[in-house]
Design a protein around this motif. Structure first.
Motif, PDB file in Angstrom:
ATOM      1  N   PHE A 188      67.559  26.078  29.559  1.00 22.02           N
ATOM      2  CA  PHE A 188      68.272  24.869  30.019  1.00 22.02           C
ATOM      3  C   PHE A 188      67.284  24.113  30.902  1.00 22.02           C
ATOM      4  N   ASP A 219      66.718  27.678  39.623  1.00 24.63           N
ATOM      5  CA  ASP A 219      67.569  28.291  38.579  1.00 24.63           C
ATOM      6  C   ASP A 219      66.915  27.961  37.247  1.00 24.63           C
ATOM      7  N   ASP A 230      68.415  33.826  32.289  1.00 24.10           N
ATOM      8  CA  ASP A 230      69.001  32.949  33.298  1.00 24.10           C
ATOM      9  C   ASP A 230      68.917  33.659  34.638  1.00 24.10           C
ATOM     10  N   THR A 232      68.598  32.877  39.183  1.00 21.99           N
ATOM     11  CA  THR A 232      68.453  31.961  40.310  1.00 21.99           C
ATOM     12  C   THR A 232      67.938  32.718  41.518  1.00 21.99           C
ATOM     13  N   GLU A 323      76.539  35.090  39.792  1.00 20.04           N
ATOM     14  CA  GLU A 323      75.811  34.017  40.459  1.00 20.04           C
ATOM     15  C   GLU A 323      76.631  33.226  41.465  1.00 20.04           C
ATOM     16  N   GLU A 337      71.340  34.641  41.474  1.00 18.43           N
ATOM     17  CA  GLU A 337      71.865  34.976  40.139  1.00 18.43           C
ATOM     18  C   GLU A 337      71.006  36.036  39.468  1.00 18.43           C
TER      19      GLU A 337
END
Ligand code: ZN
Ligand code: ZN
Length: 360
Positions: A188, A219, A230, A232, A323, A337
């Protein structure tokens, strides 16, 4: 990847849900079921047949990748070819399932126009998304590799973040390193949110410069072999004062409590509540404005959603994020996260990065 097994189990659930055919148009679902990684195609699955329709641009790719389904190269559109295939089948095909979350209205109308009056288009339940919640051994291996590559980018962030550098420059260095290390793409748009912008839960990296003092929320994730990572981490530029430390520690404790509660049988709603309760101790729960986590796999956000009121139960093989974040508008924000895989007896944290507060 066991594409044939996945198709077989979908065929069984079509039978259970009384669909004659399911038209799969959502690309991650197509990839999951038959291995095709291109950007256009329709997979038609009936109780006895699996046919993948695509156009001439993908002739070689479809033949090389698709497993468990016959490949048909459509002269016009894949959707029209699929409709014609359905029409050519024996009479009595009535219920044609479509993916209501993913099929556009115009595609639906095109299908209806080409199917004629016999078959009826019906929105199917998210059968494939449900199957995708539980990852097999191969998938967990790919996810693990994506998580490790992703985590290596935090080092790049640490080395790049300093006052005066823009958030975009930090993201650019991380993304360059990701590609150099073999990532197919970022999962992302990289979030680098510094100073007051750290209070934006989705603060995409901007032209803003890193201030001399304050939190920086990072993130980010990568895609490897189709699977997403993914994570963070929030670091601090300058010397964190007592209130900054307290806030960071509160989020860290809540996140840790969430991670430790992950095991088969716990509902995702309970997990969300437990994390919120931990933040309540420091009266920060009102600043936690999003859900606790989500499933990760071929897509960055997939089932299950770890949110209030959700009844779904964790199962071995699910890969989820935990997260929690706390965002004080106009001031600052912190989020931590990790990705966690549910195991037979508990869970394993996949993200290898320390959660100690890093001050630069
Ligand atoms: Zn994230
Ligand atoms: Zn996430």
């Amino acid at each position: 990847m066991d594409h044939r097994g996945r198709l077989r189990s979908l065929q069984h659930s079509l039978y259970v849900h009384k669909f004659d055919i399911l038209l799969v148009t959502h690309l991650p679902n197509i990839r999951y079921l038959c291995g095709f990684t291109g950007s256009s195609g329709v997979l038609a699955v009936s109780e006895r047949a699996c046919v993948f329709f695509t156009d001439g641009r993908y002739t070689a790719q479809a033949r090389a990748e698709v497993r468990g389904a016959r490949v048909v190269i459509a002269q016009k559109s894949a959707l029209i070819a699929a409709a014609e295939w359905i029409k050519s089948r024996a009479k009595g095909l009535r219920r044609i399932g479509i993916e209501g979350e993913h099929l556009t209205v115009s595609s639906r109308n095109l299908l209806a126009a080409n199917l004629g009056s016999g078959p009826r288009l019906k929105e199917a339940p998210p059968l494939i998304e449900q199957a995708r919640r539980v990852k097999d051994v191969d998938e967990v291996r790919h996810i693990r590799e994506a998580v490790l590559l992703g985590a290596s980018l935090f080092e790049v962030a640490r080395q790049t973040i300093r006052p005066g550098v823009t958030e975009i420059e930090v993201a650019a260095e991380m993304e360059f390193a990701a590609r150099r290390a073999g990532a197919e793409a970022m999962s992302f748009e990289t979030i680098i949110a510094a100073g007051e912008r750290s209070a934006l839960p989705h603060g995409r990296a901007s032209e803003a410069a890193i201030p001399v003092q304050g939190f920086v929320v990072c993130d980010f994730g990568v895609i490897l072999a189709g699977y997403c990572s993914d994570m963070t981490r929030t670091l601090y530029v300058g010397r964190p004062d007592e209130s900054a430390r307290r806030m960071y520690e509160a989020v860290r404790e809540a996140q840790q409590a969430g991670v430790e509660a992950v095991r088969p049988g716990v509902t995702v709603g309970e997990l969300d509540q437990l994390v919120r309760k931990a933040l309540k101790k420091s009266r920060l729960d009102k600043y936690f404005t999003h859900s606790t986590g989500h499933g990760v796999g071929l897509e960055i956000h997939e089932a299950p959603r770890i949110a209030a009121g959700q009844r779904e139960t964790l199962l071995p093989g699910m890969v989820i994020t935990i997260e929690p974040g706390v965002y004080v508008p106009g001031k600052w924000g912190v989020r931590i996260e990790d990705m966690v895989v549910v195991t037979k007896n508990g869970s394993e944290v996949l993200t290898p990065t320390s959660k100690e507060l890093v001050a630069l």
